[in-house]
Design a protein around this motif. Structure first.
Motif, short mmCIF file in Angstrom:
data_model
loop_
_atom_site.label_atom_id
_atom_site.label_comp_id
_atom_site.label_asym_id
_atom_site.label_seq_id
_atom_site.Cartn_x
_atom_site.Cartn_y
_atom_site.Cartn_z
N VAL A 1 0.84 -1.20 0.00
CA VAL A 1 0.00 0.00 0.00
C VAL A 1 0.87 1.25 0.00
CG1 VAL A 1 -1.65 1.35 1.35
CG2 VAL A 1 -1.98 -1.11 1.08
N TYR A 2 1.93 1.25 0.83
CA TYR A 2 2.83 2.41 0.86
C TYR A 2 3.53 2.60 -0.47
CZ TYR A 2 2.19 2.23 5.93
OH TYR A 2 1.66 2.21 7.19
N VAL A 3 3.96 1.51 -1.09
CA VAL A 3 4.61 1.59 -2.39
C VAL A 3 3.65 2.16 -3.43
CG1 VAL A 3 5.60 0.24 -4.29
CG2 VAL A 3 6.31 -0.21 -1.92
N HIS A 4 2.41 1.70 -3.40
CA HIS A 4 1.38 2.22 -4.32
C HIS A 4 1.20 3.72 -4.12
CE1 HIS A 4 -2.37 2.58 -6.56
NE2 HIS A 4 -2.88 3.18 -5.51
N GLN A 5 1.15 4.17 -2.86
CA GLN A 5 0.98 5.59 -2.58
C GLN A 5 2.18 6.40 -3.05
OE1 GLN A 5 -2.33 5.66 -2.14
NE2 GLN A 5 -2.05 7.20 -0.54
N LEU A 6 3.38 5.85 -2.87
CA LEU A 6 4.58 6.55 -3.33
C LEU A 6 4.60 6.68 -4.85
CD1 LEU A 6 7.25 4.97 -0.96
CD2 LEU A 6 6.46 7.35 -0.95
N ARG A 7 4.17 5.63 -5.54
CA ARG A 7 4.11 5.71 -7.00
C ARG A 7 3.08 6.76 -7.43
NH1 ARG A 7 4.07 -0.70 -7.41
NH2 ARG A 7 6.29 -1.12 -7.86
N ARG A 8 1.97 6.81 -6.74
CA ARG A 8 0.93 7.78 -7.10
C ARG A 8 1.43 9.21 -6.91
NH1 ARG A 8 -2.90 10.62 -4.47
NH2 ARG A 8 -2.35 9.70 -2.46
N LYS A 9 2.21 9.43 -5.84
CA LYS A 9 2.66 10.79 -5.54
C LYS A 9 3.94 11.18 -6.26
CE LYS A 9 0.58 10.82 -0.90
NZ LYS A 9 0.82 10.97 0.56
N LEU A 10 4.80 10.18 -6.56
CA LEU A 10 6.13 10.49 -7.06
C LEU A 10 6.43 9.94 -8.45
CD1 LEU A 10 8.08 9.81 -3.74
CD2 LEU A 10 7.40 12.04 -4.67
N ASP B 1 5.03 6.58 -11.41
CA ASP B 1 4.87 5.13 -11.53
C ASP B 1 6.20 4.40 -11.73
OD1 ASP B 1 2.15 5.13 -11.18
OD2 ASP B 1 1.69 5.24 -13.32
N ASP B 2 7.18 5.09 -12.31
CA ASP B 2 8.44 4.42 -12.63
C ASP B 2 9.47 4.49 -11.51
OD1 ASP B 2 7.49 3.74 -15.14
OD2 ASP B 2 8.25 5.57 -16.08
N LEU B 3 9.11 5.08 -10.38
CA LEU B 3 10.09 5.27 -9.31
C LEU B 3 10.51 3.95 -8.67
CD1 LEU B 3 11.69 7.26 -7.51
CD2 LEU B 3 9.74 7.21 -5.93
N ILE B 4 9.55 3.05 -8.42
CA ILE B 4 9.82 1.83 -7.66
C ILE B 4 9.42 0.62 -8.51
CG2 ILE B 4 9.35 0.53 -5.56
CD1 ILE B 4 8.50 3.23 -4.29
N ALA B 5 10.36 -0.28 -8.69
CA ALA B 5 10.09 -1.51 -9.43
C ALA B 5 9.68 -2.61 -8.46
CB ALA B 5 11.33 -1.94 -10.21
N THR B 6 8.69 -3.39 -8.86
CA THR B 6 8.32 -4.60 -8.12
C THR B 6 8.93 -5.81 -8.81
OG1 THR B 6 6.20 -3.67 -7.39
CG2 THR B 6 6.42 -6.07 -7.35
N LEU B 7 9.73 -6.56 -8.09
CA LEU B 7 10.31 -7.80 -8.61
C LEU B 7 9.59 -8.95 -7.92
CD1 LEU B 7 12.72 -5.51 -8.48
CD2 LEU B 7 14.00 -7.37 -9.50
N ARG B 8 8.64 -9.51 -8.61
CA ARG B 8 7.73 -10.47 -7.99
C ARG B 8 8.50 -11.68 -7.45
NH1 ARG B 8 3.00 -8.36 -8.88
NH2 ARG B 8 2.59 -7.16 -10.78
N GLY B 9 8.18 -11.98 -6.20
CA GLY B 9 8.85 -13.08 -5.52
C GLY B 9 10.14 -12.67 -4.83
N TYR B 10 10.56 -11.41 -5.06
CA TYR B 10 11.81 -10.93 -4.46
C TYR B 10 11.58 -9.71 -3.56
CZ TYR B 10 14.08 -14.01 -7.82
OH TYR B 10 14.47 -15.11 -8.54
N GLY B 11 11.01 -8.66 -4.12
CA GLY B 11 10.81 -7.44 -3.33
C GLY B 11 10.71 -6.22 -4.22
N TYR B 12 11.35 -5.13 -3.80
CA TYR B 12 11.27 -3.86 -4.50
C TYR B 12 12.66 -3.31 -4.78
CZ TYR B 12 6.48 -4.12 -2.75
OH TYR B 12 5.21 -4.53 -2.46
N ARG B 13 12.75 -2.50 -5.83
CA ARG B 13 14.01 -1.84 -6.13
C ARG B 13 13.69 -0.44 -6.66
NH1 ARG B 13 17.33 -5.27 -9.93
NH2 ARG B 13 15.84 -4.55 -11.49
N LEU B 14 14.46 0.51 -6.23
CA LEU B 14 14.22 1.91 -6.60
C LEU B 14 14.83 2.21 -7.97
CD1 LEU B 14 12.94 4.37 -5.05
CD2 LEU B 14 15.28 5.17 -4.75
N GLY B 15 14.08 2.96 -8.78
CA GLY B 15 14.66 3.57 -9.95
C GLY B 15 14.44 2.89 -11.28
#
Length: 221
Positions: free
Chosen positions: A192-201, A203-217
């Motif tokens: 939810v926080y990641v979704h909110q950050l994408r909405r405010k900052l 969509d391309d700011l944070i990548a979701t790597l399914r099964g692993y986690g998140y990566r910035l940029g």
């Protein structure tokens, strides 16, 4: 200033609370380590007055948890432990100052003002990713030069990712960094926080790597 007073001695806590309010400061009280941990997750304080001997946990461990999630809130340890080894341990754990009980209240207030002044002038690197900048010293986030309002949990999520640019950060790691590893939270809270950050900052700011986690940029995978 908004102060968190972590002290289990009720008469002393009430006296310090009254003095802080007379000096024009707001004060929240926590009588044990668990309550303090929750308060530090849910609020952004200007400074913390921290006893070391607490029910339910150690003040030192509480301090280490705070610093582990890159929270630079000034901490003044106020304790009866006066051994040199205790002072060294407290300062090495991240305390800004150390005051031994019993103390004069005027000295307590002076030391509190001093750590707050030092914090306001603290130099910290501004973190950048694309058009997004995060200034840890001022707790300010901008996008293309315009300030963006974030909740405290959104801010901590972004800070944790920006500190680890280019690296995969798991959901469990983010939960630990944002919440200090305490308390049960919903499994989708970080998402939810990641979704909110994408909405405010963006969509391309944070990548979701399914099964692993998140990566910035990078764009989402």
């Amino acid at each position: 200033m908004h102060i968190l007073l972590v002290e289990d001695d009720a008469p002393l806590a009430q006296a310090v609370d009254a003095g802080l309010r007379q000096n024009g400061w707001r004060c929240d009280q926590a009588r044990d380590a668990a309550t303090a941990r929750i308060a530090l997750v849910d609020h952004a304080y200007d400074a913390v007055l921290l006893d070391l001997a607490l029910p339910g946990g150690s003040g030192i461990e509480l301090l280490r948890t705070l610093r582990a999630r890159y929270d630079a809130t000034p901490v003044l340890i106020v304790t009866a432990r006066d051994a040199l080894s205790d002072r060294i341990e407290g300062l090495d754990a991240g305390a800004d100052d150390y005051l031994v009980k019993p103390f004069q209240f005027d000295e307590l207030y002076a030391r509190l003002r001093a750590v707050a002044r030092r914090s306001s002038g603290r130099v910290a690197p501004v973190l950048r990713c694309g058009g997004v900048e995060l200034d840890p010293a001022r707790r300010v986030v901008t996008r293309d030069g315009a300030a963006v309002a974030l909740s405290i949990h959104e801010y901590r999520t972004l800070l944790a990712l920006m500190e680890r640019q280019g690296r995969i950060v798991t959901r469990e790691q983010l939960e630990d960094l944002v919440y200090g590893g305490d308390g049960a939270i919903e499994s989708n809270t970080i998402a939810v926080y990641v979704h909110q950050l994408r909405r405010k900052l963006g969509d391309d700011l944070i990548a979701t790597l399914r099964g692993y986690g998140y990566r910035l940029g990078q764009a989402r995978a």
